[in-house]
Design a protein around this motif. Structure first.
Motif, PDB file in Angstrom:
ATOM      1  N   ARG A  16       0.842  -1.207   0.000  1.00  0.00           N
ATOM      2  CA  ARG A  16       0.000   0.000   0.000  1.00  0.00           C
ATOM      3  C   ARG A  16       0.877   1.257   0.000  1.00  0.00           C
ATOM      4  NH1 ARG A  16      -2.316  -1.021   4.409  1.00  0.00           N
ATOM      5  NH2 ARG A  16      -3.691  -2.572   3.471  1.00  0.00           N
ATOM      6  N   LEU A  17       1.915   1.266   0.831  1.00  0.00           N
ATOM      7  CA  LEU A  17       2.779   2.443   0.917  1.00  0.00           C
ATOM      8  C   LEU A  17       3.600   2.624  -0.353  1.00  0.00           C
ATOM      9  CD1 LEU A  17       3.810   4.792   2.639  1.00  0.00           C
ATOM     10  CD2 LEU A  17       5.503   3.250   3.631  1.00  0.00           C
ATOM     11  N   ALA A  18       4.043   1.522  -0.948  1.00  0.00           N
ATOM     12  CA  ALA A  18       4.876   1.602  -2.164  1.00  0.00           C
ATOM     13  C   ALA A  18       4.040   1.807  -3.422  1.00  0.00           C
ATOM     14  CB  ALA A  18       5.709   0.332  -2.299  1.00  0.00           C
ATOM     15  N   GLY A  19       2.725   1.572  -3.345  1.00  0.00           N
ATOM     16  CA  GLY A  19       1.869   1.723  -4.520  1.00  0.00           C
ATOM     17  C   GLY A  19       2.049   0.611  -5.536  1.00  0.00           C
ATOM     18  N   VAL A  20       2.315  -0.601  -5.028  1.00  0.00           N
ATOM     19  CA  VAL A  20       2.492  -1.757  -5.918  1.00  0.00           C
ATOM     20  C   VAL A  20       1.624  -2.897  -5.405  1.00  0.00           C
ATOM     21  CG1 VAL A  20       4.852  -1.098  -6.518  1.00  0.00           C
ATOM     22  CG2 VAL A  20       4.468  -2.648  -4.596  1.00  0.00           C
ATOM     23  N   SER A  21       1.629  -4.026  -6.128  1.00  0.00           N
ATOM     24  CA  SER A  21       0.848  -5.189  -5.711  1.00  0.00           C
ATOM     25  C   SER A  21       1.594  -5.984  -4.641  1.00  0.00           C
ATOM     26  CB  SER A  21       0.574  -6.097  -6.908  1.00  0.00           C
ATOM     27  OG  SER A  21       1.782  -6.706  -7.347  1.00  0.00           O
ATOM     28  N   THR A  22       0.835  -6.794  -3.912  1.00  0.00           N
ATOM     29  CA  THR A  22       1.462  -7.660  -2.900  1.00  0.00           C
ATOM     30  C   THR A  22       2.396  -8.665  -3.577  1.00  0.00           C
ATOM     31  OG1 THR A  22      -0.466  -9.114  -2.969  1.00  0.00           O
ATOM     32  CG2 THR A  22      -0.413  -7.432  -1.239  1.00  0.00           C
ATOM     33  N   ALA A  23       2.056  -9.081  -4.790  1.00  0.00           N
ATOM     34  CA  ALA A  23       2.921 -10.019  -5.506  1.00  0.00           C
ATOM     35  C   ALA A  23       4.283  -9.388  -5.798  1.00  0.00           C
ATOM     36  CB  ALA A  23       2.252 -10.464  -6.802  1.00  0.00           C
ATOM     37  N   THR A  24       4.269  -8.089  -6.149  1.00  0.00           N
ATOM     38  CA  THR A  24       5.534  -7.398  -6.418  1.00  0.00           C
ATOM     39  C   THR A  24       6.378  -7.321  -5.151  1.00  0.00           C
ATOM     40  OG1 THR A  24       4.559  -6.097  -8.192  1.00  0.00           O
ATOM     41  CG2 THR A  24       6.544  -5.214  -7.172  1.00  0.00           C
ATOM     42  N   VAL A  25       5.741  -6.991  -4.023  1.00  0.00           N
ATOM     43  CA  VAL A  25       6.468  -6.937  -2.752  1.00  0.00           C
ATOM     44  C   VAL A  25       7.076  -8.304  -2.439  1.00  0.00           C
ATOM     45  CG1 VAL A  25       6.265  -6.568  -0.259  1.00  0.00           C
ATOM     46  CG2 VAL A  25       5.040  -5.069  -1.850  1.00  0.00           C
ATOM     47  N   ASP A  26       6.292  -9.342  -2.627  1.00  0.00           N
ATOM     48  CA  ASP A  26       6.782 -10.696  -2.356  1.00  0.00           C
ATOM     49  C   ASP A  26       7.992 -11.022  -3.236  1.00  0.00           C
ATOM     50  OD1 ASP A  26       6.243 -13.436  -1.086  1.00  0.00           O
ATOM     51  OD2 ASP A  26       6.314 -13.914  -3.223  1.00  0.00           O
ATOM     52  N   VAL A  43       9.821  -0.354  -3.122  1.00  0.00           N
ATOM     53  CA  VAL A  43       9.405  -1.369  -2.153  1.00  0.00           C
ATOM     54  C   VAL A  43      10.330  -1.357  -0.935  1.00  0.00           C
ATOM     55  CG1 VAL A  43       9.199  -3.858  -1.758  1.00  0.00           C
ATOM     56  CG2 VAL A  43       8.281  -2.842  -3.861  1.00  0.00           C
ATOM     57  N   LEU A  44      11.641  -1.261  -1.172  1.00  0.00           N
ATOM     58  CA  LEU A  44      12.589  -1.263  -0.054  1.00  0.00           C
ATOM     59  C   LEU A  44      12.446  -0.004   0.798  1.00  0.00           C
ATOM     60  CD1 LEU A  44      15.813  -2.737  -1.690  1.00  0.00           C
ATOM     61  CD2 LEU A  44      14.155  -3.874  -0.221  1.00  0.00           C
ATOM     62  N   ARG A  45      12.166   1.139   0.145  1.00  0.00           N
ATOM     63  CA  ARG A  45      11.945   2.363   0.928  1.00  0.00           C
ATOM     64  C   ARG A  45      10.707   2.218   1.805  1.00  0.00           C
ATOM     65  NH1 ARG A  45      13.383   5.212  -3.787  1.00  0.00           N
ATOM     66  NH2 ARG A  45      11.226   5.735  -4.242  1.00  0.00           N
ATOM     67  N   ALA A  46       9.637   1.683   1.236  1.00  0.00           N
ATOM     68  CA  ALA A  46       8.402   1.490   2.008  1.00  0.00           C
ATOM     69  C   ALA A  46       8.643   0.540   3.163  1.00  0.00           C
ATOM     70  CB  ALA A  46       7.293   0.965   1.097  1.00  0.00           C
ATOM     71  N   ALA A  47       9.373  -0.540   2.907  1.00  0.00           N
ATOM     72  CA  ALA A  47       9.671  -1.506   3.969  1.00  0.00           C
ATOM     73  C   ALA A  47      10.484  -0.849   5.076  1.00  0.00           C
ATOM     74  CB  ALA A  47      10.419  -2.707   3.390  1.00  0.00           C
TER      75      ALA A  47
END
Length: 349
Positions: A16-26, A43-47
């Motif tokens: 949600r914070l990165a503005g991408v899908s959960t699959a992309t985060v995974d 994704v890494l910044r959001a994490a």
């Protein structure tokens, strides 16, 4: 009882914070292929912002595929203002923290109160940096150098003290007029209804911040505390020895001085003079910047209150502004206003 893992950030939170899908985060967190370098960085910044512990191997993989890190320079005044020194030192030892943002930060301490030296440093760093942050001196030479950098496409952020009529990208610091009003209000309330003399010591009026703090202080005294007489403003150039000498002179001229507002740094010099005169528990003393030395002065009672801001939050906000500019977002997107804190002995963090 709820386990500590229950509050750990989940993949949907990061997505949600990165503005991408959960699959992309995974895929990013598990080092799977098929994700662009820029998306990996998001994704890494959001994490990182959510406190998710990212494996070093994942960071290394993303860093290898990432574009050249953004080079950021922080230009700060040299001297023994411990808050400024702390801010500059943090730029270096917080480098690992900036890795998810793909930036590299460096600091340089410039000769204090020398606008030509600051303008020269701005031009030098502007030739090799992708963004420059500075504690600005209010001077045409500095303003012209900032104009040149911005015209060349280098964003500029002012820290702690702003620069009037300049195209700087953003200012990060206190509302300095409000800070001065706060100091005046505290001195007025601490002294009470009796008539008394109060004095101000500034680093230099060359800083817009110090001018604004002085104006706020004088305004609130005129508005609310007519029994207090201001006996002038001295400049100590944020130097302990100069502040000590200025305070000794004030106490000699006004032996019953009731209050001192140190607008800048080096409060230890003021406190040393008060202690030598046996006035450290009698003169109301308000300063700026929570540092190891002002903590000690609060504890021994020679300093009554400190108005401060978080150096960590200031640096993090500056980096976020430069990243926003790089990625085409509004400069202040996601950047919180600088929070002013008033610290007393009894609420020391």
């Amino acid at each position: 009882m709820e386990s500590s893992d229950a509050k750990a950030p989940r993949i949907p939170d990061i997505a949600r914070l990165a503005g991408v899908s959960t699959a992309t985060v995974d895929r990013v967190l598990n080092q799977r292929a098929g994700v662009r370098a820029a998306t990996q960085q998001r994704v890494l910044r959001a994490a990182a912002e959510l406190g998710h512990a990212v494996q070093p191997a994942v960071q290394a993989l993303a860093a290898a595929a990432a574009p050249r890190p953004m080079q950021l320079s922080f230009l700060l005044p040299a001297g023994n203002n411990r808050f400024i020194r702390m801010l500059g030192d943090m730029v270096g030892y917080s480098q690992e923290h900036w890795t998810p943002w793909n930036v590299r930060c460096r600091s340089e301490f410039i000769e204090s109160f020398n606008p030509l030296a600051l303008a020269d440093a701005l031009r030098r760093h502007g030739r090799r940096a992708d963004g420059v942050a500075l504690m600005a001196l209010e001077h045409p030479a500095v303003r012209e150098a900032v104009h040149e950098l911005v015209a060349a496409g280098v964003p500029v952020v002012t820290l702690i003290s702003d620069l009037s009529n300049s195209p700087r990208t953003a200012y990060l610091g206190l509302d300095n007029r409000a800070a001065g009003r706060t100091a005046g209000y505290l001195i007025g309330r601490f002294i009470g209804p009796r008539p008394a003399k109060v004095a101000l010591i500034a680093g230099s009026r060359s800083y817009r911040a110090h001018e604004e703090r002085e104006a706020g202080f004088l305004h609130v005294l005129a508005e609310m505390f007519g029994q207090l007489e201001v006996v002038g403003l001295r400049e100590g150039h944020d130097d302990s020895e100069q502040n000590h000498a200025q305070t000794c002179s004030l106490l000699e001229q006004h032996p019953t001085l009731g209050g001192i507002y140190n607008i800048g740094g080096a409060s230890d010099g003021v406190a040393r003079a008060l202690k030598q005169a046996g006035r450290d528990q009698k003169v109301v003393f308000i300063g700026h910047g929570l540092t190891p030395d002002t903590r000690a002065l609060l504890i021994d009672g020679s300093l009554d209150a400190v108005i401060t801001q978080s150096p960590q939050a200031t640096l993090a906000s500056a980096v976020r502004i430069f990243v926003n500019v790089r990625e085409g977002r509004p400069a202040l997107a996601g950047v919180e206003s600088t929070r002013s804190q008033v610290i007393f002995r009894e609420n020391l963090p």
